[in-house]
Design a protein around this motif. Structure first.
Motif, PDB file in Angstrom:
ATOM      1  N   MET A 156     -24.007   8.957  21.336  1.00  0.00           N
ATOM      2  CA  MET A 156     -23.899   7.713  20.572  1.00  0.00           C
ATOM      3  C   MET A 156     -24.998   6.720  20.920  1.00  0.00           C
ATOM      4  O   MET A 156     -25.603   6.110  20.034  1.00  0.00           O
ATOM      5  CB  MET A 156     -22.527   7.067  20.826  1.00  0.00           C
ATOM      6  CG  MET A 156     -21.348   7.884  20.357  1.00  0.00           C
ATOM      7  SD  MET A 156     -21.292   8.098  18.557  1.00  0.00           S
ATOM      8  CE  MET A 156     -21.779   9.830  18.444  1.00  0.00           C
ATOM      9  N   GLY A 157     -25.280   6.567  22.209  1.00  0.00           N
ATOM     10  CA  GLY A 157     -26.295   5.602  22.624  1.00  0.00           C
ATOM     11  C   GLY A 157     -27.694   6.029  22.244  1.00  0.00           C
ATOM     12  O   GLY A 157     -28.425   5.302  21.557  1.00  0.00           O
ATOM     13  N   CYS A 158     -28.081   7.220  22.692  1.00  0.00           N
ATOM     14  CA  CYS A 158     -29.421   7.716  22.365  1.00  0.00           C
ATOM     15  C   CYS A 158     -29.539   8.006  20.872  1.00  0.00           C
ATOM     16  O   CYS A 158     -30.607   7.839  20.281  1.00  0.00           O
ATOM     17  CB  CYS A 158     -29.725   8.984  23.174  1.00  0.00           C
ATOM     18  SG  CYS A 158     -29.851   8.703  24.953  1.00  0.00           S
ATOM     19  N   GLY A 159     -28.432   8.439  20.264  1.00  0.00           N
ATOM     20  CA  GLY A 159     -28.447   8.699  18.833  1.00  0.00           C
ATOM     21  C   GLY A 159     -28.742   7.435  18.041  1.00  0.00           C
ATOM     22  O   GLY A 159     -29.497   7.457  17.054  1.00  0.00           O
TER      23      GLY A 159
ATOM     24  N   VAL B  50     -33.250  -3.214  18.786  1.00  0.00           N
ATOM     25  CA  VAL B  50     -32.938  -3.408  20.204  1.00  0.00           C
ATOM     26  C   VAL B  50     -31.489  -3.853  20.367  1.00  0.00           C
ATOM     27  O   VAL B  50     -30.751  -3.336  21.210  1.00  0.00           O
ATOM     28  CB  VAL B  50     -33.896  -4.447  20.832  1.00  0.00           C
ATOM     29  CG1 VAL B  50     -33.438  -4.805  22.245  1.00  0.00           C
ATOM     30  CG2 VAL B  50     -35.311  -3.909  20.865  1.00  0.00           C
ATOM     31  N   VAL B  51     -31.077  -4.805  19.557  1.00  0.00           N
ATOM     32  CA  VAL B  51     -29.704  -5.303  19.624  1.00  0.00           C
ATOM     33  C   VAL B  51     -28.718  -4.199  19.252  1.00  0.00           C
ATOM     34  O   VAL B  51     -27.696  -4.007  19.912  1.00  0.00           O
ATOM     35  CB  VAL B  51     -29.512  -6.515  18.691  1.00  0.00           C
ATOM     36  CG1 VAL B  51     -28.037  -6.925  18.636  1.00  0.00           C
ATOM     37  CG2 VAL B  51     -30.364  -7.686  19.161  1.00  0.00           C
ATOM     38  N   GLY B  52     -29.044  -3.445  18.202  1.00  0.00           N
ATOM     39  CA  GLY B  52     -28.170  -2.371  17.763  1.00  0.00           C
ATOM     40  C   GLY B  52     -27.999  -1.297  18.816  1.00  0.00           C
ATOM     41  O   GLY B  52     -26.882  -0.825  19.073  1.00  0.00           O
ATOM     42  N   THR B  53     -29.097  -0.903  19.444  1.00  0.00           N
ATOM     43  CA  THR B  53     -29.039   0.119  20.487  1.00  0.00           C
ATOM     44  C   THR B  53     -28.273  -0.387  21.707  1.00  0.00           C
ATOM     45  O   THR B  53     -27.469   0.344  22.299  1.00  0.00           O
ATOM     46  CB  THR B  53     -30.453   0.546  20.905  1.00  0.00           C
ATOM     47  OG1 THR B  53     -31.130   1.082  19.762  1.00  0.00           O
ATOM     48  CG2 THR B  53     -30.416   1.595  22.007  1.00  0.00           C
ATOM     49  N   SER B  54     -28.505  -1.624  22.074  1.00  0.00           N
ATOM     50  CA  SER B  54     -27.786  -2.217  23.209  1.00  0.00           C
ATOM     51  C   SER B  54     -26.282  -2.204  22.967  1.00  0.00           C
ATOM     52  O   SER B  54     -25.490  -1.833  23.848  1.00  0.00           O
ATOM     53  CB  SER B  54     -28.256  -3.663  23.437  1.00  0.00           C
ATOM     54  OG  SER B  54     -29.639  -3.721  23.716  1.00  0.00           O
ATOM     55  N   CYS B  55     -25.894  -2.587  21.762  1.00  0.00           N
ATOM     56  CA  CYS B  55     -24.468  -2.602  21.422  1.00  0.00           C
ATOM     57  C   CYS B  55     -23.881  -1.194  21.427  1.00  0.00           C
ATOM     58  O   CYS B  55     -22.735  -0.992  21.844  1.00  0.00           O
ATOM     59  CB  CYS B  55     -24.269  -3.244  20.053  1.00  0.00           C
ATOM     60  SG  CYS B  55     -24.553  -5.034  20.012  1.00  0.00           S
ATOM     61  N   ALA B  56     -24.669  -0.222  20.971  1.00  0.00           N
ATOM     62  CA  ALA B  56     -24.181   1.160  20.914  1.00  0.00           C
ATOM     63  C   ALA B  56     -23.829   1.678  22.299  1.00  0.00           C
ATOM     64  O   ALA B  56     -22.763   2.290  22.494  1.00  0.00           O
ATOM     65  CB  ALA B  56     -25.236   2.061  20.274  1.00  0.00           C
ATOM     66  N   PHE B  57     -24.708   1.450  23.282  1.00  0.00           N
ATOM     67  CA  PHE B  57     -24.419   1.912  24.643  1.00  0.00           C
ATOM     68  C   PHE B  57     -23.203   1.186  25.214  1.00  0.00           C
ATOM     69  O   PHE B  57     -22.329   1.800  25.839  1.00  0.00           O
ATOM     70  CB  PHE B  57     -25.637   1.697  25.545  1.00  0.00           C
ATOM     71  CG  PHE B  57     -26.646   2.802  25.470  1.00  0.00           C
ATOM     72  CD1 PHE B  57     -26.431   4.002  26.133  1.00  0.00           C
ATOM     73  CD2 PHE B  57     -27.816   2.651  24.743  1.00  0.00           C
ATOM     74  CE1 PHE B  57     -27.350   5.037  26.061  1.00  0.00           C
ATOM     75  CE2 PHE B  57     -28.751   3.681  24.665  1.00  0.00           C
ATOM     76  CZ  PHE B  57     -28.514   4.875  25.326  1.00  0.00           C
ATOM     77  N   GLY B  58     -23.144  -0.128  25.002  1.00  0.00           N
ATOM     78  CA  GLY B  58     -22.013  -0.885  25.527  1.00  0.00           C
ATOM     79  C   GLY B  58     -20.696  -0.488  24.891  1.00  0.00           C
ATOM     80  O   GLY B  58     -19.683  -0.321  25.573  1.00  0.00           O
TER      81      GLY B  58
ATOM     82  N   ASP C 159     -38.134  12.938  13.122  1.00  0.00           N
ATOM     83  CA  ASP C 159     -39.072  13.303  14.176  1.00  0.00           C
ATOM     84  C   ASP C 159     -38.316  14.000  15.295  1.00  0.00           C
ATOM     85  O   ASP C 159     -37.588  13.373  16.059  1.00  0.00           O
ATOM     86  CB  ASP C 159     -39.770  12.051  14.702  1.00  0.00           C
ATOM     87  CG  ASP C 159     -40.830  12.377  15.755  1.00  0.00           C
ATOM     88  OD1 ASP C 159     -40.952  13.554  16.139  1.00  0.00           O
ATOM     89  OD2 ASP C 159     -41.538  11.458  16.178  1.00  0.00           O
ATOM     90  N   GLY C 160     -38.468  15.293  15.405  1.00  0.00           N
ATOM     91  CA  GLY C 160     -37.712  16.070  16.372  1.00  0.00           C
ATOM     92  C   GLY C 160     -38.095  15.842  17.812  1.00  0.00           C
ATOM     93  O   GLY C 160     -37.442  16.342  18.710  1.00  0.00           O
ATOM     94  N   THR C 161     -39.163  15.077  18.065  1.00  0.00           N
ATOM     95  CA  THR C 161     -39.572  14.810  19.446  1.00  0.00           C
ATOM     96  C   THR C 161     -38.825  13.618  20.024  1.00  0.00           C
ATOM     97  O   THR C 161     -38.917  13.356  21.220  1.00  0.00           O
ATOM     98  CB  THR C 161     -41.085  14.535  19.538  1.00  0.00           C
ATOM     99  OG1 THR C 161     -41.393  13.313  18.828  1.00  0.00           O
ATOM    100  CG2 THR C 161     -41.877  15.676  18.930  1.00  0.00           C
ATOM    101  N   GLN C 162     -38.082  12.873  19.194  1.00  0.00           N
ATOM    102  CA  GLN C 162     -37.407  11.678  19.658  1.00  0.00           C
ATOM    103  C   GLN C 162     -35.989  12.008  20.111  1.00  0.00           C
ATOM    104  O   GLN C 162     -35.178  12.524  19.348  1.00  0.00           O
ATOM    105  CB  GLN C 162     -37.373  10.620  18.552  1.00  0.00           C
ATOM    106  CG  GLN C 162     -38.748  10.134  18.137  1.00  0.00           C
ATOM    107  CD  GLN C 162     -39.542   9.561  19.302  1.00  0.00           C
ATOM    108  OE1 GLN C 162     -39.041   8.711  20.057  1.00  0.00           O
ATOM    109  NE2 GLN C 162     -40.760  10.015  19.467  1.00  0.00           N
ATOM    110  N   THR C 163     -35.706  11.711  21.366  1.00  0.00           N
ATOM    111  CA  THR C 163     -34.380  12.003  21.916  1.00  0.00           C
ATOM    112  C   THR C 163     -33.764  10.784  22.603  1.00  0.00           C
ATOM    113  O   THR C 163     -32.723  10.903  23.230  1.00  0.00           O
ATOM    114  CB  THR C 163     -34.478  13.138  22.950  1.00  0.00           C
ATOM    115  OG1 THR C 163     -35.322  12.719  24.034  1.00  0.00           O
ATOM    116  CG2 THR C 163     -35.042  14.396  22.318  1.00  0.00           C
ATOM    117  N   GLY C 164     -34.412   9.622  22.486  1.00  0.00           N
ATOM    118  CA  GLY C 164     -33.911   8.443  23.171  1.00  0.00           C
ATOM    119  C   GLY C 164     -34.222   8.454  24.648  1.00  0.00           C
ATOM    120  O   GLY C 164     -33.557   7.796  25.443  1.00  0.00           O
TER     121      GLY C 164
END
Length: 225
Positions: free
Chosen positions: A17-20, A34-42, A107-112
């Motif tokens: 979920m976070g890296c996704g 940035v805000v969206g990713t931060s919220c996802a991890f939290g 882009d298959g190289t992106q994994t977070g």
């Protein structure tokens, strides 16, 4: 075994979920991502805290497990098994994310994965500081006498959002060795070459947090003066 399995599942969800979210939003390009990713991890931490917290305590992070072990809240055997389960869960989450990325033609190289433009040592310093704050919050809110009780999961998740808001610009924010190991293996390049910093940094930060919390919560007479 149930608690180890719970840690594996919890870490899988956190990474997926976070890296996704980081991959989906192309994190770092604009403030909203940035805000969206931060919220996802939290939010992933909050969700898992109330899902598996009663089974394993929901560490889903080797750094937290280290801090808990140093605080004498778990055995060395459990600590090692927790860490192994967490890394396995992270690999499962990263593998699922890789499959999703491949299927949608992104882009298959992106994994977070984590990396720092200023090098591994700079990344380590950032991760030490951020993990120190995060694990200190975890130890404080989950303390059997001084903690936040049922609100601990919410407090921990919100603190992780805050930490990501601060750290994404510098390192992508890890504060979690398992969360860094698996995506780095899948992505390679700078993420893999700097991986040591995202393992060593969080462990140092967690150890410092355990020491500080032990001093802060000490019950001996001399420490109360």
């Amino acid at each position: 075994m149930k608690k180890y399995f719970a840690e594996m599942i919890g870490t899988m969800v956190l990474v997926l979920m976070g890296c996704g979210t980081a991959v989906s939003l192309n994190c770092g390009v604009d403030t909203a991502s940035v805000v969206g990713t931060s919220c996802a991890f939290g939010l992933a931490v909050v969700a898992m805290a109330y899902t598996i917290g009663g089974i394993s305590g929901c560490h889903i992070n080797p750094a937290i497990t280290l801090g808990v072990w140093m605080s004498k809240r778990m055995s060395g055997k459990d600590a090692i098994c927790y860490m192994v389960a967490q890394v396995i869960g992270a690999f499962i989450g990263s593998a699922l994310l890789w499959v999703l990325v491949q299927q949608v033609g992104a882009d298959g190289t992106q994994t977070g994965a984590n990396s720092c433009a200023n090098g591994a040592f700079a990344a380590m310093i950032v991760e030490v500081i951020l993990t120190f704050v995060f694990v200190l919050v975890v130890l404080g809110t989950t303390d059997s006498e001084k903690g936040a009780g049922n609100l601990a999961g919410l407090a921990i998740g919100l603190s992780l959002i805050l930490i990501h808001l601060v750290g994404i610009h510098y390192t992508g924010t890890s504060v979690n060795p398992a969360r860094s190991i698996a995506p780095a293996v899948f992505q390679g390049g700078a993420a893999l070459s700097q991986l040591w910093a995202f393992v060593v940094g969080p462990f140092i930060g967690a150890a410092l947090a355990a020491i500080v919390w032990k001093c802060t919560s000490c019950k001996c007479c001399d420490c109360k003066k």
